[in-house]
Design a protein around this motif. Structure first.
Motif, PDB file in Angstrom:
ATOM      1  N   ILE A 118      37.628  62.324 -13.155  1.00  0.00           N
ATOM      2  CA  ILE A 118      36.624  62.745 -14.027  1.00  0.00           C
ATOM      3  C   ILE A 118      36.063  63.539 -13.800  1.00  0.00           C
ATOM      4  N   ALA A 119      35.257  63.070 -12.313  1.00  0.00           N
ATOM      5  CA  ALA A 119      34.292  63.607 -11.949  1.00  0.00           C
ATOM      6  C   ALA A 119      34.821  65.148 -11.399  1.00  0.00           C
ATOM      7  N   ARG A 120      36.034  65.287 -11.065  1.00  0.00           N
ATOM      8  CA  ARG A 120      36.716  67.067 -10.966  1.00  0.00           C
ATOM      9  C   ARG A 120      36.752  67.457 -12.358  1.00  0.00           C
ATOM     10  N   ASP A 121      37.500  67.110 -13.198  1.00  0.00           N
ATOM     11  CA  ASP A 121      37.518  68.037 -14.387  1.00  0.00           C
ATOM     12  C   ASP A 121      36.293  68.045 -15.586  1.00  0.00           C
ATOM     13  N   HIS A 122      34.675  66.812 -14.512  1.00  0.00           N
ATOM     14  CA  HIS A 122      34.124  67.890 -15.269  1.00  0.00           C
ATOM     15  C   HIS A 122      32.713  68.560 -14.445  1.00  0.00           C
ATOM     16  N   HIS A 123      33.129  68.474 -13.203  1.00  0.00           N
ATOM     17  CA  HIS A 123      32.946  69.839 -12.500  1.00  0.00           C
ATOM     18  C   HIS A 123      32.827  71.244 -12.847  1.00  0.00           C
ATOM     19  N   GLU A 124      34.378  71.173 -12.942  1.00  0.00           N
ATOM     20  CA  GLU A 124      35.195  72.395 -14.008  1.00  0.00           C
ATOM     21  C   GLU A 124      35.069  72.570 -15.528  1.00  0.00           C
ATOM     22  N   ARG A 125      34.322  72.075 -15.595  1.00  0.00           N
ATOM     23  CA  ARG A 125      34.014  72.159 -17.925  1.00  0.00           C
ATOM     24  C   ARG A 125      32.325  71.998 -17.188  1.00  0.00           C
ATOM     25  N   SER A 126      31.568  71.877 -16.926  1.00  0.00           N
ATOM     26  CA  SER A 126      30.500  71.615 -16.608  1.00  0.00           C
ATOM     27  C   SER A 126      29.783  73.273 -16.702  1.00  0.00           C
ATOM     28  N   GLN A 127      30.341  74.202 -16.543  1.00  0.00           N
ATOM     29  CA  GLN A 127      29.290  75.741 -16.288  1.00  0.00           C
ATOM     30  C   GLN A 127      29.744  75.615 -18.038  1.00  0.00           C
ATOM     31  N   PRO A 128      30.731  76.148 -18.636  1.00  0.00           N
ATOM     32  CA  PRO A 128      31.172  76.888 -19.665  1.00  0.00           C
ATOM     33  C   PRO A 128      30.428  76.038 -20.607  1.00  0.00           C
ATOM     34  N   GLN A 129      29.915  74.861 -20.436  1.00  0.00           N
ATOM     35  CA  GLN A 129      29.886  73.658 -21.461  1.00  0.00           C
ATOM     36  C   GLN A 129      27.969  74.134 -21.514  1.00  0.00           C
ATOM     37  N   MET A 130      27.472  74.359 -20.295  1.00  0.00           N
ATOM     38  CA  MET A 130      25.959  74.757 -20.370  1.00  0.00           C
ATOM     39  C   MET A 130      25.417  76.338 -21.043  1.00  0.00           C
ATOM     40  N   GLN A 131      26.583  77.003 -21.482  1.00  0.00           N
ATOM     41  CA  GLN A 131      26.467  77.773 -22.001  1.00  0.00           C
ATOM     42  C   GLN A 131      26.035  77.750 -23.724  1.00  0.00           C
ATOM     43  N   ILE A 132      26.461  76.473 -24.123  1.00  0.00           N
ATOM     44  CA  ILE A 132      26.580  76.337 -25.469  1.00  0.00           C
ATOM     45  C   ILE A 132      25.343  76.075 -25.466  1.00  0.00           C
ATOM     46  N   ASN A 133      25.151  76.510 -27.514  1.00  0.00           N
ATOM     47  CA  ASN A 133      23.545  76.418 -27.902  1.00  0.00           C
ATOM     48  C   ASN A 133      23.386  75.752 -28.811  1.00  0.00           C
ATOM     49  N   GLY A 134      21.912  75.452 -29.035  1.00  0.00           N
ATOM     50  CA  GLY A 134      22.636  74.893 -30.601  1.00  0.00           C
ATOM     51  C   GLY A 134      22.073  73.550 -30.470  1.00  0.00           C
ATOM     52  N   LYS A 135      22.691  72.981 -32.167  1.00  0.00           N
ATOM     53  CA  LYS A 135      21.758  71.276 -31.721  1.00  0.00           C
ATOM     54  C   LYS A 135      23.628  70.391 -31.251  1.00  0.00           C
ATOM     55  N   ASN A 136      24.716  70.633 -31.637  1.00  0.00           N
ATOM     56  CA  ASN A 136      26.081  70.189 -31.133  1.00  0.00           C
ATOM     57  C   ASN A 136      25.823  70.971 -28.856  1.00  0.00           C
ATOM     58  N   GLY A 137      25.092  71.952 -29.335  1.00  0.00           N
ATOM     59  CA  GLY A 137      25.156  71.966 -26.953  1.00  0.00           C
ATOM     60  C   GLY A 137      24.243  71.415 -26.743  1.00  0.00           C
ATOM     61  N   LYS A 138      23.082  71.120 -26.885  1.00  0.00           N
ATOM     62  CA  LYS A 138      22.458  70.001 -26.646  1.00  0.00           C
ATOM     63  C   LYS A 138      22.858  69.040 -26.579  1.00  0.00           C
ATOM     64  N   ARG A 139      23.597  68.412 -27.936  1.00  0.00           N
ATOM     65  CA  ARG A 139      23.838  67.190 -27.369  1.00  0.00           C
ATOM     66  C   ARG A 139      25.105  66.688 -26.642  1.00  0.00           C
ATOM     67  N   ARG A 140      25.774  67.569 -26.525  1.00  0.00           N
ATOM     68  CA  ARG A 140      27.042  67.996 -25.187  1.00  0.00           C
ATOM     69  C   ARG A 140      26.198  67.965 -23.919  1.00  0.00           C
ATOM     70  N   LYS A 141      25.115  68.271 -23.841  1.00  0.00           N
ATOM     71  CA  LYS A 141      24.019  68.694 -22.584  1.00  0.00           C
ATOM     72  C   LYS A 141      24.091  67.101 -22.281  1.00  0.00           C
ATOM     73  N   SER A 142      22.678  66.506 -23.464  1.00  0.00           N
ATOM     74  CA  SER A 142      23.149  65.296 -22.715  1.00  0.00           C
ATOM     75  C   SER A 142      23.780  64.348 -22.453  1.00  0.00           C
ATOM     76  N   LEU A 143      25.183  63.946 -23.127  1.00  0.00           N
ATOM     77  CA  LEU A 143      26.429  63.519 -22.942  1.00  0.00           C
ATOM     78  C   LEU A 143      27.004  63.957 -21.514  1.00  0.00           C
ATOM     79  N   ALA A 144      26.572  65.138 -20.988  1.00  0.00           N
ATOM     80  CA  ALA A 144      26.688  65.636 -20.094  1.00  0.00           C
ATOM     81  C   ALA A 144      26.387  65.165 -18.599  1.00  0.00           C
ATOM     82  N   ASP A 145      24.535  65.535 -18.852  1.00  0.00           N
ATOM     83  CA  ASP A 145      23.445  64.507 -17.797  1.00  0.00           C
ATOM     84  C   ASP A 145      24.418  63.205 -17.877  1.00  0.00           C
ATOM     85  N   ALA A 146      24.349  62.580 -19.453  1.00  0.00           N
ATOM     86  CA  ALA A 146      25.027  60.910 -18.506  1.00  0.00           C
ATOM     87  C   ALA A 146      26.136  60.646 -17.722  1.00  0.00           C
TER      88      ALA A 146
END
Length: 343
Positions: free
Chosen positions: A205-233
């Motif tokens: 999961i950590a390896r998959d999370h690392h591969e997808r972390s950069q595209p998720q950082m570029q998502i804007n808006g409410k859904n993007g903040k929620r995803r970023k918060s979940l990614a940080d956790a």
């Protein structure tokens, strides 16, 4: 037995060989650092009272109990206690009780982190503090009951010239062999396999999370903040899991040789062993019994929250006590920890 023979046996069993005296000093150091290190870790962890630290705090308590109720009488006070048949009947069982207790604690904490990473949205509703405490109570009960089952068929050994209890008939010896096989498979190797599987899955999961972390950082808006918060956790839980994986790996490396040697020795206790084999067994004992004193250092060093709390306590101590080394810089130490948290 005559009075002279009785006195002779008592004197013989209370006599400590020179190597036992050296051992007593070694184990005195292990007991001291086990109690000190685990007590300090408990004091620091109380500032971060999450599920993981509750489990680790309970494990620290079991390590302290291991030092006080097993190592201290078994290795340090043996000259005065090994004449007692009650002590001889219980002491070896106490040792395996605490080994299984530590192993099950690590198994529970690995499952806790696995759920935190694989089911972050439902984790709080699944893993509650009451359930964690109930699981820890079960760990203590299972460890004690399973370890003391041999008292059903073992006699309290009356030969005061040696301190060892075992089955004394062919039928009970066979029962004991089956018992130890089932005991170690179910309470040591199966939990160990669960830990390896959970941390293997967490690594994936950590390896998959690392591969997808950069595209998720570029998502804007409410859904993007929620995803970023979940990614940080998820990132924080993965870091915590990495620390716990190091703790589990250390446990595996330090205890596995001893467990294998202990298992072989119990099953083939009437066999003759070469001096080199006996030395190997003794070395595995030293290595394994030192784990409870090393574990708090590993967990405290690799856990940035624990280090931050420890540094905070030192800084408060420095303000009150001017004798603390001036080479210790609070701002520098805290900055380094914050850098580690961001990595």
């Amino acid at each position: 037995m005559s009075a002279n023979n009785t006195t002779s046996v008592i004197n013989r069993c209370m006599y400590m060989h020179p190597y036992e005296i050296v051992e007593a000093y070694i184990y005195s150091a292990i007991v001291f650092f086990t109690i000190l290190n685990n007590s300090l870790l408990i004091i620091v962890m109380r500032r971060h009272w999450n599920n993981t630290n509750i489990i680790m705090c309970s494990m620290c308590v079991s390590c302290i109990l291991f030092a006080i109720f097993f190592l201290l009488p078994r290795k340090i006070l043996i000259g005065t206690l090994r004449c007692d048949p009650i002590y001889c009947a219980f002491i070896s069982l106490l040792g395996q009780t605490f080994v299984i207790m530590m192993n099950l604690h690590l198994c529970i904490v690995s499952l806790d982190k696995y759920l935190a990473i694989t089911a972050p949205l439902h984790y709080q509703s699944i893993v509650k503090k009451k359930r964690v405490i109930m699981a820890l109570i079960l760990v203590y009960l299972i460890s004690i009951i399973a370890s003391f089952l041999p008292l059903i068929w073992r006699p309290v050994f009356q030969d005061r010239s040696r301190c060892w209890t075992t089955a004394n008939t062919p039928e009970t010896r066979q029962i004991e062999e089956v018992y130890y096989f089932v005991f170690f498979i179910s309470l040591f190797f199966i939990p160990l396999a669960i830990m390896l599987l959970t941390y293997g899955r967490i690594y994936a999961i950590a390896r998959d999370h690392h591969e997808r972390s950069q595209p998720q950082m570029q998502i804007n808006g409410k859904n993007g903040k929620r995803r970023k918060s979940l990614a940080d956790a998820t990132f924080k839980n993965i870091k915590a899991a990495r620390t716990l994986a190091i703790v589990v790996g250390t446990f595996f490396l330090l205890w596995m040789p001893y467990i294998i040697a202990f298992f072989i020795f119990r099953v083939r206790q009437n066999s003759e062993y070469t001096p080199s084999a006996l030395i190997f067994i003794q070395v595995t004992v030293y290595i394994a019994y030192s784990y409870p004193s090393i574990n708090p250092i590993i967990y405290g060093y690799f856990n940035s929250n624990i280090r931050q709390s420890a540094v905070g306590m030192l800084c408060r101590k420095k303000r009150k006590d001017s004798t603390l080394s001036t080479e210790f810089s609070c701002p520098t130490a805290i900055a380094r920890i914050e850098q580690d948290q961001d990595k």
